[in-house]
Write a protein that holds these residues in place. Structure first.
Motif, PDB file in Angstrom:
ATOM      1  N   LYS A   1      41.218  59.327  34.323  1.00 21.72           N
ATOM      2  CA  LYS A   1      39.905  59.372  33.671  1.00 21.72           C
ATOM      3  C   LYS A   1      40.090  59.265  32.149  1.00 21.72           C
ATOM      4  O   LYS A   1      41.047  59.800  31.596  1.00 21.72           O
ATOM      5  N   ASN A   2      39.184  58.543  31.508  1.00 17.01           N
ATOM      6  CA  ASN A   2      39.159  58.348  30.055  1.00 17.01           C
ATOM      7  C   ASN A   2      40.333  57.531  29.522  1.00 17.01           C
ATOM      8  O   ASN A   2      40.731  57.648  28.370  1.00 17.01           O
TER       9      ASN A   2
ATOM     10  N   ASN B   1      52.104  54.782  31.077  1.00 19.17           N
ATOM     11  CA  ASN B   1      52.058  54.534  29.635  1.00 19.17           C
ATOM     12  C   ASN B   1      51.256  53.284  29.289  1.00 19.17           C
ATOM     13  O   ASN B   1      50.846  53.110  28.148  1.00 19.17           O
ATOM     14  N   GLY B   2      51.013  52.423  30.266  1.00 23.38           N
ATOM     15  CA  GLY B   2      50.198  51.238  30.047  1.00 23.38           C
ATOM     16  C   GLY B   2      48.706  51.498  30.157  1.00 23.38           C
ATOM     17  O   GLY B   2      47.894  50.620  29.905  1.00 23.38           O
ATOM     18  N   CYS B   3      48.341  52.711  30.555  1.00 22.98           N
ATOM     19  CA  CYS B   3      46.930  53.116  30.595  1.00 22.98           C
ATOM     20  C   CYS B   3      46.560  53.592  29.200  1.00 22.98           C
ATOM     21  O   CYS B   3      47.082  54.592  28.723  1.00 22.98           O
ATOM     22  N   GLU B   4      45.677  52.865  28.533  1.00 24.86           N
ATOM     23  CA  GLU B   4      45.333  53.170  27.151  1.00 24.86           C
ATOM     24  C   GLU B   4      44.173  54.148  27.079  1.00 24.86           C
ATOM     25  O   GLU B   4      43.236  54.082  27.873  1.00 24.86           O
ATOM     26  N   ASP B   5      44.233  55.055  26.095  1.00 20.34           N
ATOM     27  CA  ASP B   5      43.162  56.019  25.885  1.00 20.34           C
ATOM     28  C   ASP B   5      41.901  55.324  25.400  1.00 20.34           C
ATOM     29  O   ASP B   5      41.971  54.354  24.637  1.00 20.34           O
ATOM     30  N   CYS B   6      40.758  55.829  25.832  1.00 20.26           N
ATOM     31  CA  CYS B   6      39.483  55.353  25.303  1.00 20.26           C
ATOM     32  C   CYS B   6      39.357  55.780  23.842  1.00 20.26           C
ATOM     33  O   CYS B   6      39.887  56.819  23.447  1.00 20.26           O
TER      34      CYS B   6
ATOM     35  N   GLY C   1      34.336  57.348  23.660  1.00 19.87           N
ATOM     36  CA  GLY C   1      34.393  56.505  24.848  1.00 19.87           C
ATOM     37  C   GLY C   1      34.823  57.309  26.064  1.00 19.87           C
ATOM     38  O   GLY C   1      35.432  58.359  25.947  1.00 19.87           O
ATOM     39  N   HIS C   2      34.489  56.790  27.229  1.00 21.22           N
ATOM     40  CA  HIS C   2      34.858  57.477  28.459  1.00 21.22           C
ATOM     41  C   HIS C   2      34.940  56.472  29.597  1.00 21.22           C
ATOM     42  O   HIS C   2      34.388  55.384  29.511  1.00 21.22           O
ATOM     43  N   SER C   3      35.676  56.839  30.633  1.00 18.62           N
ATOM     44  CA  SER C   3      35.814  55.967  31.800  1.00 18.62           C
ATOM     45  C   SER C   3      36.131  56.795  33.034  1.00 18.62           C
ATOM     46  O   SER C   3      36.630  57.911  32.936  1.00 18.62           O
ATOM     47  N   LEU C   4      35.846  56.225  34.165  1.00 21.17           N
ATOM     48  CA  LEU C   4      36.248  56.821  35.430  1.00 21.17           C
ATOM     49  C   LEU C   4      37.687  56.409  35.721  1.00 21.17           C
ATOM     50  O   LEU C   4      38.181  55.422  35.164  1.00 21.17           O
TER      51      LEU C   4
ATOM     52  N   GLY D   1      40.778  54.507  37.069  1.00 16.93           N
ATOM     53  CA  GLY D   1      40.943  53.140  37.542  1.00 16.93           C
ATOM     54  C   GLY D   1      40.097  52.113  36.814  1.00 16.93           C
ATOM     55  O   GLY D   1      39.950  50.993  37.288  1.00 16.93           O
ATOM     56  N   SER D   2      39.575  52.442  35.647  1.00 17.41           N
ATOM     57  CA  SER D   2      38.699  51.518  34.921  1.00 17.41           C
ATOM     58  C   SER D   2      39.473  50.466  34.145  1.00 17.41           C
ATOM     59  O   SER D   2      40.594  50.687  33.699  1.00 17.41           O
ATOM     60  N   GLY D   3      38.822  49.328  33.961  1.00 14.43           N
ATOM     61  CA  GLY D   3      39.361  48.255  33.138  1.00 14.43           C
ATOM     62  C   GLY D   3      38.720  48.218  31.765  1.00 14.43           C
ATOM     63  O   GLY D   3      39.000  47.336  30.961  1.00 14.43           O
ATOM     64  N   TYR D   4      37.855  49.176  31.459  1.00 16.74           N
ATOM     65  CA  TYR D   4      37.186  49.260  30.153  1.00 16.74           C
ATOM     66  C   TYR D   4      36.648  50.683  29.983  1.00 16.74           C
ATOM     67  O   TYR D   4      36.604  51.457  30.936  1.00 16.74           O
ATOM     68  N   CYS D   5      36.235  50.997  28.776  1.00 22.21           N
ATOM     69  CA  CYS D   5      35.620  52.295  28.484  1.00 22.21           C
ATOM     70  C   CYS D   5      34.169  52.082  28.081  1.00 22.21           C
ATOM     71  O   CYS D   5      33.854  51.108  27.402  1.00 22.21           O
TER      72      CYS D   5
END
Length: 89
Positions: A11-12, A23-28, A32-35, A37-41
């Motif tokens: 999340k986020n 480490n490839g999952c970037e912070d929003c 910003g926020h995300s669920l 498995g998101s591809g955007y915030c």
């Protein structure tokens, strides 16, 4: 049993091209926020702030505002002297 399975970014965070590890999952960005498995915030809009417990944007309370979306309730600023905001947001 396969050990090489894709896992959701938390999340986020987001990943636009798939990531080889967490480490490839970037912070929003702030506000910003995300669920998972998101591809955007998503970004909170003017007059709103990000509420962590609900993972959603909420209106700033009466008497407060944000010029752009806030990262938290603390980013809702009190109206200047001589101004008011009687409605939330």
């Amino acid at each position: 049993e396969p050990t090489n399975v894709c896992k959701l970014c938390p999340k986020n965070t987001f990943s636009i091209s798939g990531a080889s590890d967490i480490n490839g999952c970037e912070d929003c960005a702030a506000g910003g926020h995300s669920l998972p498995g998101s591809g955007y915030c998503d970004q909170c809009l003017t007059g709103k702030y990000y509420d962590e417990p609900t993972n959603d944007c909420k209106l700033c309370p009466s008497g407060k505002f944000t010029a752009s979306g806030g990262a938290s309730l603390e980013d809702c600023n009190t109206c200047d002297d001589g101004f008011y905001s009687s409605n939330p947001g």
